[in-house]
Design a protein around this motif. Sequence first.
Motif, PDB file in Angstrom:
ATOM      1  N   LEU A  24       4.950  -5.088  -0.062  1.00 21.76           N
ATOM      2  CA  LEU A  24       6.107  -5.484   0.881  1.00 21.76           C
ATOM      3  C   LEU A  24       6.948  -6.687   0.123  1.00 21.76           C
ATOM      4  O   LEU A  24       8.087  -6.534   0.056  1.00 21.76           O
ATOM      5  CB  LEU A  24       5.939  -5.356   2.305  1.00 21.76           C
ATOM      6  N   GLN A  25       6.283  -7.664   0.204  1.00 22.22           N
ATOM      7  CA  GLN A  25       7.120  -8.810  -0.433  1.00 22.22           C
ATOM      8  C   GLN A  25       7.398  -8.648  -1.770  1.00 22.22           C
ATOM      9  O   GLN A  25       8.782  -9.283  -2.035  1.00 22.22           O
ATOM     10  CB  GLN A  25       5.983  -9.988  -0.578  1.00 22.22           C
ATOM     11  N   GLN A  28      10.777  -6.650  -1.099  1.00 19.31           N
ATOM     12  CA  GLN A  28      11.669  -7.538  -0.530  1.00 19.31           C
ATOM     13  C   GLN A  28      12.392  -8.483  -1.387  1.00 19.31           C
ATOM     14  O   GLN A  28      13.693  -8.796  -1.620  1.00 19.31           O
ATOM     15  CB  GLN A  28      11.037  -8.393   0.764  1.00 19.31           C
ATOM     16  N   GLU A  95       7.473  -4.271  13.242  1.00 21.45           N
ATOM     17  CA  GLU A  95       7.962  -5.705  13.347  1.00 21.45           C
ATOM     18  C   GLU A  95       8.927  -5.916  14.778  1.00 21.45           C
ATOM     19  O   GLU A  95       8.955  -6.648  15.172  1.00 21.45           O
ATOM     20  CB  GLU A  95       8.802  -6.007  12.251  1.00 21.45           C
ATOM     21  N   ASN A 101       4.657  -9.937  10.151  1.00 19.19           N
ATOM     22  CA  ASN A 101       5.556 -10.452   9.065  1.00 19.19           C
ATOM     23  C   ASN A 101       6.543  -9.842   9.098  1.00 19.19           C
ATOM     24  O   ASN A 101       6.869  -8.727   9.060  1.00 19.19           O
ATOM     25  CB  ASN A 101       4.551 -10.045   7.767  1.00 19.19           C
ATOM     26  N   TYR A 103       9.896  -8.725   7.218  1.00 16.04           N
ATOM     27  CA  TYR A 103      10.463  -8.289   5.974  1.00 16.04           C
ATOM     28  C   TYR A 103      11.814  -7.239   6.302  1.00 16.04           C
ATOM     29  O   TYR A 103      12.935  -7.577   5.662  1.00 16.04           O
ATOM     30  CB  TYR A 103       9.552  -7.115   5.221  1.00 16.04           C
TER      31      TYR A 103
END
Length: 142
Positions: A24-25, A28, A95, A101, A103
């Motif tokens: 995911l990072q 992103q 989220e 976390n 994103y």
Amino acid sequence: MYYLLTYRTRRCLFATADDAFHCLQAWQQWAEAHTCNLIDYLLLPHCLQLVLQGRIQVYRTKTLVIQQLTDEELLASLARLGMHGRNYPFCGTYELYHASNCYAALGKAGFYALPYPLSVILKAKKNQSSKRARTVDCDEIA
């Protein structure tokens, strides 16, 4: 403008929660590099779907599809990304409810506005996740 990015692969995208967060990072950062805001997402073992806001080229390859969304398609896409409900940890819906976390920008303050209020989006997500739950129940009974 809003876009739905779908990345499908036969290779498993993650094996652990840490792998999922790294994936995911990376996506992103990809969105930021393309001057897009990540609005919502759903990460499954073999598929990643992102709703992006910005300007990006529409294209299609064997594994990656980016399509522009109309306002109606946007709401339907946001609902589909919530199909696993608010307790699935690798989606933007999670989220919203758990402050995990971060994103996705969905439900967070920002300089852009979605064409729908958050209450409408949450209702669509809830309806989609309850449809999926009923389908699973029916399959289990049969």
